[in-house]
Design a protein around this motif. Structure first.
Motif, PDB file in Angstrom:
ATOM      1  N   LEU A 103      -9.508  72.515 114.920  1.00 14.20           N
ATOM      2  CA  LEU A 103      -8.685  72.875 115.754  1.00 14.20           C
ATOM      3  C   LEU A 103      -9.828  74.268 115.505  1.00 14.20           C
ATOM      4  O   LEU A 103      -9.682  74.391 117.437  1.00 14.20           O
ATOM      5  CB  LEU A 103      -7.686  74.036 114.425  1.00 14.20           C
ATOM      6  N   PRO A 104     -10.629  75.172 115.359  1.00 17.86           N
ATOM      7  CA  PRO A 104     -11.506  76.016 116.003  1.00 17.86           C
ATOM      8  C   PRO A 104     -12.191  75.917 116.846  1.00 17.86           C
ATOM      9  O   PRO A 104     -12.677  76.708 117.942  1.00 17.86           O
ATOM     10  CB  PRO A 104     -12.146  76.797 114.547  1.00 17.86           C
ATOM     11  N   VAL A 117      -2.803  74.630 118.581  1.00 15.99           N
ATOM     12  CA  VAL A 117      -1.131  74.794 117.941  1.00 15.99           C
ATOM     13  C   VAL A 117      -0.864  75.535 119.397  1.00 15.99           C
ATOM     14  O   VAL A 117      -1.841  76.082 120.477  1.00 15.99           O
ATOM     15  CB  VAL A 117      -1.719  76.620 117.357  1.00 15.99           C
ATOM     16  N   ARG A 118      -0.299  74.566 120.053  1.00 16.51           N
ATOM     17  CA  ARG A 118       0.244  75.041 121.259  1.00 16.51           C
ATOM     18  C   ARG A 118       1.481  75.454 121.540  1.00 16.51           C
ATOM     19  O   ARG A 118       2.932  75.250 121.141  1.00 16.51           O
ATOM     20  CB  ARG A 118       0.359  73.657 122.294  1.00 16.51           C
ATOM     21  N   ALA A 119       1.993  76.082 123.043  1.00 19.90           N
ATOM     22  CA  ALA A 119       3.630  77.233 122.662  1.00 19.90           C
ATOM     23  C   ALA A 119       3.277  77.297 124.776  1.00 19.90           C
ATOM     24  O   ALA A 119       1.574  78.051 124.648  1.00 19.90           O
ATOM     25  CB  ALA A 119       3.659  77.869 122.389  1.00 19.90           C
ATOM     26  N   PRO A 120       4.185  78.416 124.912  1.00 19.64           N
ATOM     27  CA  PRO A 120       4.510  78.368 126.243  1.00 19.64           C
ATOM     28  C   PRO A 120       2.873  79.631 126.503  1.00 19.64           C
ATOM     29  O   PRO A 120       2.507  79.770 127.896  1.00 19.64           O
ATOM     30  CB  PRO A 120       5.152  78.444 126.498  1.00 19.64           C
ATOM     31  N   TRP A 121       3.125  80.107 125.289  1.00 20.04           N
ATOM     32  CA  TRP A 121       2.712  81.451 125.719  1.00 20.04           C
ATOM     33  C   TRP A 121       1.324  81.572 124.923  1.00 20.04           C
ATOM     34  O   TRP A 121       0.608  82.309 125.513  1.00 20.04           O
ATOM     35  CB  TRP A 121       3.464  82.724 124.650  1.00 20.04           C
ATOM     36  N   ILE A 122       0.856  80.363 124.849  1.00 16.16           N
ATOM     37  CA  ILE A 122      -0.521  79.739 124.037  1.00 16.16           C
ATOM     38  C   ILE A 122      -0.942  78.511 124.664  1.00 16.16           C
ATOM     39  O   ILE A 122      -2.730  79.617 125.281  1.00 16.16           O
ATOM     40  CB  ILE A 122      -0.688  79.514 122.505  1.00 16.16           C
ATOM     41  N   ASN A 138      -3.307  81.397 128.296  1.00 16.47           N
ATOM     42  CA  ASN A 138      -4.317  82.352 127.809  1.00 16.47           C
ATOM     43  C   ASN A 138      -5.353  81.787 126.887  1.00 16.47           C
ATOM     44  O   ASN A 138      -4.918  81.603 125.785  1.00 16.47           O
ATOM     45  CB  ASN A 138      -3.277  83.787 127.245  1.00 16.47           C
ATOM     46  N   PRO A 139      -6.603  81.417 127.312  1.00 15.60           N
ATOM     47  CA  PRO A 139      -7.928  81.074 126.830  1.00 15.60           C
ATOM     48  C   PRO A 139      -7.615  81.688 125.481  1.00 15.60           C
ATOM     49  O   PRO A 139      -8.317  81.682 124.420  1.00 15.60           O
ATOM     50  CB  PRO A 139      -9.008  81.277 127.784  1.00 15.60           C
ATOM     51  N   ASP A 140      -8.061  83.267 125.301  1.00 15.31           N
ATOM     52  CA  ASP A 140      -7.993  83.956 124.329  1.00 15.31           C
ATOM     53  C   ASP A 140      -6.882  83.846 123.266  1.00 15.31           C
ATOM     54  O   ASP A 140      -7.535  83.778 122.445  1.00 15.31           O
ATOM     55  CB  ASP A 140      -8.129  85.781 124.792  1.00 15.31           C
ATOM     56  N   VAL A 141      -5.783  83.792 124.133  1.00 11.39           N
ATOM     57  CA  VAL A 141      -4.702  83.756 122.455  1.00 11.39           C
ATOM     58  C   VAL A 141      -4.637  82.202 122.097  1.00 11.39           C
ATOM     59  O   VAL A 141      -4.411  82.461 121.108  1.00 11.39           O
ATOM     60  CB  VAL A 141      -3.509  83.496 123.420  1.00 11.39           C
ATOM     61  N   ALA A 196      -7.650  80.651 121.741  1.00  9.03           N
ATOM     62  CA  ALA A 196      -9.104  80.143 120.838  1.00  9.03           C
ATOM     63  C   ALA A 196      -8.411  81.367 119.629  1.00  9.03           C
ATOM     64  O   ALA A 196      -8.579  80.670 118.365  1.00  9.03           O
ATOM     65  CB  ALA A 196     -10.005  80.651 121.552  1.00  9.03           C
ATOM     66  N   LYS A 197      -8.210  82.665 119.360  1.00  8.79           N
ATOM     67  CA  LYS A 197      -7.459  82.910 118.217  1.00  8.79           C
ATOM     68  C   LYS A 197      -6.595  82.458 117.666  1.00  8.79           C
ATOM     69  O   LYS A 197      -6.820  82.384 116.315  1.00  8.79           O
ATOM     70  CB  LYS A 197      -7.275  84.607 118.703  1.00  8.79           C
ATOM     71  N   THR A 198      -5.529  82.545 118.373  1.00 10.30           N
ATOM     72  CA  THR A 198      -4.136  81.325 117.693  1.00 10.30           C
ATOM     73  C   THR A 198      -5.024  79.949 116.858  1.00 10.30           C
ATOM     74  O   THR A 198      -5.167  79.322 115.721  1.00 10.30           O
ATOM     75  CB  THR A 198      -3.283  81.169 118.521  1.00 10.30           C
ATOM     76  N   ASN A 199      -5.659  79.153 117.109  1.00 11.71           N
ATOM     77  CA  ASN A 199      -6.353  78.186 116.844  1.00 11.71           C
ATOM     78  C   ASN A 199      -7.347  78.187 115.901  1.00 11.71           C
ATOM     79  O   ASN A 199      -7.786  77.253 114.641  1.00 11.71           O
ATOM     80  CB  ASN A 199      -6.705  77.106 117.799  1.00 11.71           C
TER      81      ASN A 199
END
Length: 212
Positions: A135-136, A146-151, A154-157, A159-162
Motif C-alpha cells: 500500500l505505501p 485506500v480511496r475516498a473523495p477527500w483522499i 490530494n497526493p499528500d493525503v 501518501a500518508k493515509t496509504n
C-alpha cells in the motif's frame, strides 16, 4: 502482437486456470463429497446454505474466474501507471485466494476436521500482511489503495493515509494470525478490522481538513 498484450493474455489465461483448479479437485473428491455442498458457514461453523454437487464446487470458482477477468481487464485498460509489483499482487490475489479457500472448503466437506473460521481468517490475515506491505508504494489512482473523495484528489493525503493503512494492515494481519486458532480468534479478527477502518478513516479526514 506487442509484448504487453502478450503478457496480459498469458497472465489472464494462467490466473483464470488457477481460479478454476478447485473444480478439478471437486471431481477428484466426488465420492467423498456430500450431495449438498456447504457454500457458507456462520461464526458457529454451522452451514448457512448449500448447493447440490457438482454446482456446489463449480459455481464459486467460475464466478471468481469471471471476477478475475474483469479485474485483469480493468488493470489492462487503466490509463494510470501503477507500480509493477502492485499490479502483480492484484493480478494474483483473487486466483490464489480462490485456489486456497475453495480447495480447503472442499477438503472440509470431504471430511477434513477443520473449522471454516480456521480456514478463512489465516488466509485473510496473510492477505492483509502482503497488501499492507504494498500500500505505501501506491500512487494516487482509481484502481487500488485506500480511496475516498477527500483522499484521491490530494497526493499528500493519499501518501500518508496509504502509508498508515499499510502499517495497520500488516499489524492486523499478524495479530489475527497469532490468535486465529484460539477461542477469541474470530472476535479479534472482527474488532481488528473495525479498528483498522476507523483509525484510517479518521486519520484521512484529519489530514484532508488540515490541507485545506
Amino acid at each position: 502482437m506487442n509484448e504487453k498484450k502478450s503478457t496480459f493474455i498469458a497472465t489472464l489465461i494462467i490466473t483464470s486456470c488457477v481460479c478454476l483448479m478447485p473444480i478439478v479437485l471437486g471431481f477428484i473428491l466426488w465420492d467423498k463429497l456430500p450431495e449438498m455442498l456447504p457454500q457458507q458457514y456462520g461464526w458457529d461453523d454451522q452451514v448457512n446454505w448449500s448447493l447440490r454437487k457438482p454446482a456446489g464446487f463449480i459455481l464459486c470458482p467460475a464466478i471468481l474466474a469471471l471476477v478475475n477477468v474483469v479485474i485483469q481487464s480493468v488493470l489492462r485498460l487503466s490509463k494510470q501507471q501503477l507500480n509493477k509489483k502492485v499490479v502483480l499482487l492484484i493480478s494474483w490475489l483473487i486466483p490464489v485466494l480462490t485456489l486456497v479457500v475453495n480447495c480447503l472448503m472442499l477438503l472440509k466437506a470431504a471430511g477434513l476436521g477443520i473449522s471454516a473460521i480456521h480456514i478463512v481468517i489465516p488466509v485473510l490475515s496473510l492477505m492483509f500482511i502482503i497488501i499492507g506491505n504494498y500500500l505505501p508504494k501506491t500512487e494516487p489512482n482509481g484502481v487500488v489503495g485506500v480511496r475516498a473523495p477527500w483522499i484521491n484528489g490530494n497526493p499528500d493525503v493519499w501518501a500518508k493515509t496509504n502509508r498508515l493503512g499499510g502499517i495497520l494492515m500488516v499489524i492486523t494481519g499478524f495479530v489475527c494470525l497469532a490468535t486465529c486458532f484460539t477461542p477469541i480468534g474470530k472476535y479479534v479478527f472482527v474488532i481488528s478490522l473495525i479498528v483498522l477502518m476507523v483509525i484510517t478513516l479518521v486519520y484521512s479526514l484529519i489530514l484532508a481538513a488540515r490541507s485545506r
